[in-house]
Design an enzyme around this catalytic site. Structure first.
Site, PDB file in Angstrom:
ATOM      1  N   ALA A  55       2.807  -5.885  -6.862  1.00 14.89           N
ATOM      2  CA  ALA A  55       3.514  -6.086  -5.587  1.00 14.89           C
ATOM      3  C   ALA A  55       4.280  -4.834  -5.196  1.00 14.89           C
ATOM      4  CB  ALA A  55       4.449  -7.272  -5.719  1.00 14.89           C
ATOM      5  N   CYS A  56       3.554  -3.867  -4.702  1.00 10.64           N
ATOM      6  CA  CYS A  56       4.168  -2.584  -4.364  1.00 10.64           C
ATOM      7  C   CYS A  56       5.159  -2.708  -3.203  1.00 10.64           C
ATOM      8  CB  CYS A  56       3.099  -1.558  -4.023  1.00 10.64           C
ATOM      9  SG  CYS A  56       1.860  -2.191  -2.905  1.00 10.64           S
TER      10      CYS A  56
END
Length: 103
Positions: A55-56
């Site tokens: 989950a950048c």
DNA sequence: CGGTTGACCAAGT
DNA sequence: GACTTGGCCAACC
């Protein structure tokens, strides 16, 4: 197994530790790795080969700015809002409250 | 191996 | 508060 992880891969591993509804900063990740390569962390996110896996979008700037996003920073803001993060324009509100710290 | 590239950071103007 | 400058560091060519 190949334990020889690149600096990039270490960043992804750290990022995976961040729970939903929380965020972290590039600086915190670098600090957790014991280095000052804030920029290299950002580079890793930009490549992000593990896109849906990592989950950048939960990574923001230390000053509370949302930072950037490969597919459009607007998308990033929307996703963060959905996770319960308060954002005003491009700025995180109460970042101190949402910021996740690594032990 | 040297130079370039950044989704950065802090301080100064 | 917006913009500039210098510093930082790993990956890439």
């Amino acid at each position: 197994m190949n334990n020889k992880k690149s600096f990039y891969e270490k960043c992804y591993s750290i990022l995976k530790k961040v729970p939903k509804g929380k965020i972290t900063t590039y600086k915190e990740i670098a600090n957790a790795l014991g280095t000052k390569a804030y920029r290299t962390v950002g580079n890793a996110m930009n490549k992000n080969p593990y896109a849906p896996n990592v989950a950048c979008h939960r990574v923001v700037n230390s000053n509370g700015n949302v930072g950037g996003f490969a597919s459009g920073n607007k998308k990033k803001i929307e996703m963060l809002k959905k996770e319960g993060i308060k954002i005003k324009g491009k700025k995180i509100q109460n970042i101190n409250k949402f910021l996740y710290r690594f032990n």
